[in-house]
Design a protein around this motif. Structure first.
Motif, PDB file in Angstrom:
ATOM      1  N   LYS A 112      -3.994  -2.536  -7.983  1.00 39.76           N
ATOM      2  CA  LYS A 112      -5.182  -3.279  -7.553  1.00 39.76           C
ATOM      3  C   LYS A 112      -6.326  -2.344  -7.184  1.00 39.76           C
ATOM      4  O   LYS A 112      -7.488  -2.593  -7.505  1.00 39.76           O
ATOM      5  N   ALA A 113      -6.005  -1.277  -6.478  1.00 41.84           N
ATOM      6  CA  ALA A 113      -7.048  -0.370  -6.005  1.00 41.84           C
ATOM      7  C   ALA A 113      -6.498   1.027  -5.799  1.00 41.84           C
ATOM      8  O   ALA A 113      -5.307   1.213  -5.551  1.00 41.84           O
TER       9      ALA A 113
ATOM     10  N   PHE B 109      -0.132  -5.285   5.902  1.00 36.06           N
ATOM     11  CA  PHE B 109       0.201  -4.673   4.613  1.00 36.06           C
ATOM     12  C   PHE B 109       1.667  -4.235   4.603  1.00 36.06           C
ATOM     13  O   PHE B 109       2.223  -3.879   5.642  1.00 36.06           O
TER      14      PHE B 109
ATOM     15  N   THR C  86      -9.313  -0.103   5.411  1.00 34.43           N
ATOM     16  CA  THR C  86      -8.725  -1.429   5.629  1.00 34.43           C
ATOM     17  C   THR C  86      -9.665  -2.529   5.149  1.00 34.43           C
ATOM     18  O   THR C  86      -9.243  -3.470   4.464  1.00 34.43           O
TER      19      THR C  86
ATOM     20  N   LEU D  71      -9.725  -2.633   1.287  1.00 36.56           N
ATOM     21  CA  LEU D  71      -8.522  -3.216   0.700  1.00 36.56           C
ATOM     22  C   LEU D  71      -8.465  -4.723   0.936  1.00 36.56           C
ATOM     23  O   LEU D  71      -8.082  -5.490   0.049  1.00 36.56           O
ATOM     24  N   LYS D  72      -8.866  -5.168   2.117  1.00 39.35           N
ATOM     25  CA  LYS D  72      -8.846  -6.594   2.412  1.00 39.35           C
ATOM     26  C   LYS D  72      -9.886  -7.355   1.593  1.00 39.35           C
ATOM     27  O   LYS D  72      -9.674  -8.521   1.233  1.00 39.35           O
TER      28      LYS D  72
ATOM     29  N   CYS E 157       0.844  -1.194   0.000  1.00 32.86           N
ATOM     30  CA  CYS E 157       0.000   0.000   0.000  1.00 32.86           C
ATOM     31  C   CYS E 157       0.879   1.242   0.000  1.00 32.86           C
ATOM     32  O   CYS E 157       1.656   1.472   0.938  1.00 32.86           O
TER      33      CYS E 157
ATOM     34  N   SER F 265      -1.888  -1.360  -3.834  1.00 32.07           N
ATOM     35  CA  SER F 265      -2.982  -0.389  -3.798  1.00 32.07           C
ATOM     36  C   SER F 265      -2.388   0.971  -3.445  1.00 32.07           C
ATOM     37  O   SER F 265      -1.338   1.055  -2.806  1.00 32.07           O
TER      38      SER F 265
ATOM     39  N   VAL G  66      -7.594   4.481  -3.519  1.00 34.31           N
ATOM     40  CA  VAL G  66      -8.451   5.131  -2.521  1.00 34.31           C
ATOM     41  C   VAL G  66      -8.087   6.611  -2.500  1.00 34.31           C
ATOM     42  O   VAL G  66      -6.917   6.962  -2.334  1.00 34.31           O
TER      43      VAL G  66
ATOM     44  N   VAL H  71      -3.287   4.772  -1.762  1.00 33.19           N
ATOM     45  CA  VAL H  71      -4.181   5.654  -1.015  1.00 33.19           C
ATOM     46  C   VAL H  71      -3.620   7.059  -1.137  1.00 33.19           C
ATOM     47  O   VAL H  71      -2.479   7.321  -0.756  1.00 33.19           O
TER      48      VAL H  71
END
Length: 235
Positions: free
Chosen positions: A98-99, A33, A221, A224-225, A8, A77, A101, A79
């Motif tokens: 992946k992501a 993470f 959290t 993401l999980k 992350c 990911s 935020v 953030v």
């Protein structure tokens, strides 16, 4: 891939520091993470350094840490807090992410009505907390840096449609720096199929240092999980 590691990258905001995102970073690290919090170029606390750094430098300094993180983790990911969200968009367009935020990320900035209400609150409480914060923000935002922020914003908007990873958009309703319609703009133009907005009534711009911090951290959290069910996290 069983027992793979999730990375992350957490990016702080304009004129700020790792302090803004530290509570989230520490919690994610405890949850298993692999966390990296880069200090953006020019963000040393010295005005002369802030004046010299360009928005390309800001992106490059975050990307450098992203590449290092890729060597330590399998899925990444990002953030991004405030302006960090704009930098996150740039990186998500270029790398396999992946992501993404975003937390109080500006498209439309300065909610002047909220600023006025905050100053009224200072008067009622016979304090100068908000006034001092605005004065510090002005002092830490040289013209050259503000110009580069605008360049970053303008060059990021057309990239939103290229973001296809999972997205969580977080916005405080009482944010005085970012207007509420910013998060609507992001939601509309990001191309991700899995995207959602989470609003918080309280927290202001520095929401990760507010009364809503625990709730935000829990939500980030969990999000993401939820994206990687075959990764084992410590109890």
């Amino acid at each position: 891939m069983e027992n793979s590691k999730v990375g992350c990258l957490i990016i702080h905001g304009f004129g700020g520091s790792i302090y803004e995102v530290e509570p989230l970073a520490e919690y994610l690290a405890k949850e298993g993470f692999v966390v990296s919090c880069p200090q953006l170029s020019g963000h040393t606390g010295r005005i002369q350094d802030m004046k010299k750094a360009t928005y390309e430098d800001w992106i490059s300094s975050a990307e450098e840490e992203l590449l290092k993180l890729k060597e330590r983790a399998d899925d990444i990911s990002i953030v991004g807090f405030s302006m960090g969200g704009l930098i996150g968009v740039n990186l998500a367009c270029k790398h396999d992410i992946k992501a993404l935020v975003t937390i109080n990320t500006p498209i439309h900035y300065w909610n002047l009505n909220r600023v006025f209400l905050n100053l009224i609150e200072d008067i009622k409480n016979r304090k100068t907390d908000n006034l001092q914060r605005y004065m510090r923000a002005r002092k830490n935002s040289p013209v050259a840096a503000m110009y580069n922020f605008l360049l970053l914003l303008n060059q990021t908007k057309p990239l939103l449609c290229n973001v296809k990873c999972n997205v969580l958009l977080i916005q405080a309703k009482d944010d005085d720096t970012v207007r509420m319609k910013s998060v609507d703009y992001l939601y509309e133009y990001l191309s991700s199929e899995n995207k959602k907005i989470k609003y918080y009534d309280k927290g202001g711009h520095q929401i990760l240092r507010s009364q809503s911090a625990d709730e935000v951290i829990t939500d980030v959290t969990s999000f993401l999980k939820s994206l990687k069910s075959n990764i084992e996290f410590p109890d």
